[in-house]
Design a protein around this motif. Structure first.
Motif, mmCIF file in Angstrom:
data_model
loop_
_atom_site.group_PDB
_atom_site.id
_atom_site.type_symbol
_atom_site.label_atom_id
_atom_site.label_comp_id
_atom_site.label_asym_id
_atom_site.label_seq_id
_atom_site.Cartn_x
_atom_site.Cartn_y
_atom_site.Cartn_z
ATOM 1 N N UNK A 163 0.822 -1.220 0.000
ATOM 2 C CA UNK A 163 0.000 0.000 0.000
ATOM 3 C C UNK A 163 0.850 1.262 0.000
ATOM 4 N N UNK A 164 2.110 1.133 0.411
ATOM 5 C CA UNK A 164 3.032 2.264 0.388
ATOM 6 C C UNK A 164 3.835 2.312 -0.917
ATOM 7 N N UNK A 165 3.536 1.386 -1.829
ATOM 8 C CA UNK A 165 4.219 1.376 -3.117
ATOM 9 C C UNK A 165 5.542 0.629 -3.109
ATOM 10 N N UNK A 166 5.837 -0.096 -2.045
ATOM 11 C CA UNK A 166 7.076 -0.878 -1.960
ATOM 12 C C UNK A 166 6.748 -2.320 -2.348
ATOM 13 N N UNK A 167 6.625 -2.536 -3.644
ATOM 14 C CA UNK A 167 6.118 -3.798 -4.183
ATOM 15 C C UNK A 167 7.087 -4.962 -4.081
ATOM 16 N N UNK A 168 8.388 -4.677 -4.021
ATOM 17 C CA UNK A 168 9.379 -5.748 -4.030
ATOM 18 C C UNK A 168 10.147 -5.822 -2.716
ATOM 19 N N UNK A 169 10.285 -7.038 -2.230
ATOM 20 C CA UNK A 169 11.197 -7.313 -1.124
ATOM 21 C C UNK A 169 12.318 -8.150 -1.709
ATOM 22 N N UNK A 170 13.541 -7.689 -1.508
ATOM 23 C CA UNK A 170 14.709 -8.373 -2.052
ATOM 24 C C UNK A 170 15.661 -8.692 -0.905
ATOM 25 N N UNK A 171 16.173 -9.915 -0.899
ATOM 26 C CA UNK A 171 17.199 -10.309 0.056
ATOM 27 C C UNK A 171 18.519 -10.299 -0.703
ATOM 28 N N UNK A 172 19.470 -9.559 -0.183
ATOM 29 C CA UNK A 172 20.739 -9.359 -0.874
ATOM 30 C C UNK A 172 21.875 -9.869 0.006
ATOM 31 N N UNK A 173 22.595 -10.878 -0.494
ATOM 32 C CA UNK A 173 23.748 -11.431 0.216
ATOM 33 C C UNK A 173 24.994 -10.713 -0.266
ATOM 34 N N UNK A 174 25.806 -10.253 0.667
ATOM 35 C CA UNK A 174 27.033 -9.536 0.317
ATOM 36 C C UNK A 174 28.254 -10.292 0.813
ATOM 37 N N UNK A 175 29.273 -10.307 -0.034
ATOM 38 C CA UNK A 175 30.600 -10.749 0.381
ATOM 39 C C UNK A 175 31.480 -9.515 0.358
ATOM 40 N N UNK A 176 32.338 -9.399 1.365
ATOM 41 C CA UNK A 176 33.188 -8.214 1.463
ATOM 42 C C UNK A 176 34.644 -8.625 1.642
ATOM 43 N N UNK A 177 35.543 -7.723 1.213
ATOM 44 C CA UNK A 177 36.962 -7.903 1.500
ATOM 45 C C UNK A 177 37.156 -7.609 2.979
ATOM 46 N N UNK A 178 37.953 -8.412 3.652
ATOM 47 C CA UNK A 178 38.097 -8.265 5.098
ATOM 48 C C UNK A 178 39.331 -7.467 5.482
ATOM 49 N N UNK A 179 39.123 -6.558 6.433
ATOM 50 C CA UNK A 179 40.207 -5.817 7.073
ATOM 51 C C UNK A 179 39.686 -5.396 8.437
ATOM 52 N N UNK A 180 40.468 -4.673 9.193
ATOM 53 C CA UNK A 180 40.034 -4.288 10.538
ATOM 54 C C UNK A 180 38.885 -3.286 10.510
ATOM 55 N N UNK A 181 38.708 -2.560 9.415
ATOM 56 C CA UNK A 181 37.647 -1.551 9.367
ATOM 57 C C UNK A 181 36.519 -1.903 8.405
ATOM 58 N N UNK A 182 36.611 -3.039 7.740
ATOM 59 C CA UNK A 182 35.630 -3.396 6.712
ATOM 60 C C UNK A 182 34.195 -3.361 7.220
ATOM 61 N N UNK A 183 33.914 -4.057 8.298
ATOM 62 C CA UNK A 183 32.543 -4.110 8.804
ATOM 63 C C UNK A 183 32.013 -2.727 9.108
ATOM 64 N N UNK A 184 32.830 -1.886 9.710
ATOM 65 C CA UNK A 184 32.380 -0.538 10.068
ATOM 66 C C UNK A 184 32.054 0.287 8.829
ATOM 67 N N UNK A 185 32.874 0.169 7.797
ATOM 68 C CA UNK A 185 32.644 0.905 6.553
ATOM 69 C C UNK A 185 31.336 0.448 5.908
ATOM 70 N N UNK A 186 31.159 -0.857 5.790
ATOM 71 C CA UNK A 186 29.960 -1.410 5.160
ATOM 72 C C UNK A 186 28.727 -1.078 5.992
ATOM 73 N N UNK A 187 28.791 -1.290 7.299
ATOM 74 C CA UNK A 187 27.644 -1.023 8.172
ATOM 75 C C UNK A 187 27.230 0.442 8.116
ATOM 76 N N UNK A 188 28.180 1.358 8.140
ATOM 77 C CA UNK A 188 27.862 2.787 8.095
ATOM 78 C C UNK A 188 27.202 3.154 6.770
ATOM 79 N N UNK A 189 27.714 2.628 5.676
ATOM 80 C CA UNK A 189 27.136 2.930 4.363
ATOM 81 C C UNK A 189 25.719 2.373 4.249
ATOM 82 N N UNK A 190 25.503 1.150 4.725
ATOM 83 C CA UNK A 190 24.172 0.538 4.634
ATOM 84 C C UNK A 190 23.167 1.238 5.534
ATOM 85 N N UNK A 191 23.616 1.721 6.685
ATOM 86 C CA UNK A 191 22.717 2.425 7.608
ATOM 87 C C UNK A 191 22.153 3.693 6.981
#
Length: 161
Positions: A63-91
Motif C-alpha cells: 500500500x506504500x508502493x514498496x512492491x518488491x522485497x529483495x534479500x541481498x547477500x554480500x561478500x566483502x573484502x576483510x580488514x580491521x575496518x571493513x565491517x564498520x565501513x559497510x555497516x555505516x554505508x548501509x545504515x
C-alpha cells in the motif's frame, strides 16, 4: 542491567504487547490480572531493561508502493575496518530495512524494500559502490508467508513462578 530472569507475569505483559501494542495500561493490567500501578511499574522495568526495545506501527509495504522485497547477500573484502565501513554505508540507505552480519556463504544479508526493479537496480549499484563489497547476490521474494510475528516467549527462560 537487565534482570536475569522474568516471571510469567512479565511474559504475559510482553505477549500481550506484541499482539496489541497500543493497549492502554489499564486494559493491559486487566488482561494480565494486575493492578494498573503494578502493571505500569513492570512495563517500565521491561522498557528500562531493554526487553521492550520500542513501539512501532506495522505498515503495509504494498500500500506504500514498496512492491518488491529483495534479500541481498554480500561478500566483502576483510580488514580491521571493513565491517564498520559497510555497516555505516548501509545504515544510510533508506531501502535497507534490515541488515544482518551472517556466517556461511555471505558476510551480510540485507532485506530491501523497493517499489520496482529500476529502484532495485539503483540500490544494487549503490551497494556495489561500497568499497569493500566484492559480490552481491539478490533473491526476490515472491510472497511473504510470515512477517514479523511475535517472538516465541515460551522458550524464554523465566524465574520459577
Amino acid at each position: 542491567m537487565p534482570r536475569p530472569l522474568y516471571d510469567r507475569i512479565d511474559r504475559a505483559i510482553l505477549d500481550h504487547l506484541q499482539h496489541h501494542g497500543r493497549t492502554p495500561n489499564v486494559d493491559l493490567a486487566e488482561a494480565v490480572r494486575l493492578s494498573p500501578s503494578s502493571c505500569l511499574r513492570r512495563t517500565k522495568a521491561l522498557e528500562a531493561d531493554g526487553v521492550i526495545a520500542g513501539y512501532r506501527a506495522a505498515l503495509d509495504r504494498a500500500r506504500l508502493g514498496l512492491q518488491l522485497t529483495v534479500f541481498l547477500s554480500l561478500k566483502v573484502d576483510h580488514s580491521t575496518t571493513t565491517s564498520h565501513v559497510v555497516e555505516a554505508a548501509l545504515a544510510d540507505m533508506p531501502h535497507v530495512v534490515a541488515c544482518h552480519l551472517v556466517s556461511g556463504d555471505a558476510d551480510f544479508l540485507l532485506e530491501l524494500a523497493v517499489p520496482d526493479l529500476a529502484t532495485y537496480e539503483r540500490v544494487l549499484g549503490d551497494v556495489l559502490g561500497i568499497g569493500p563489497v566484492r559480490d552481491a547476490r539478490g533473491t526476490i521474494s515472491i510472497r511473504t508467508v510470515v512477517d514479523r510475528g511475535p517472538l516465541p516467549l515460551d522458550a524464554w527462560p523465566t524465574a520459577r513462578d
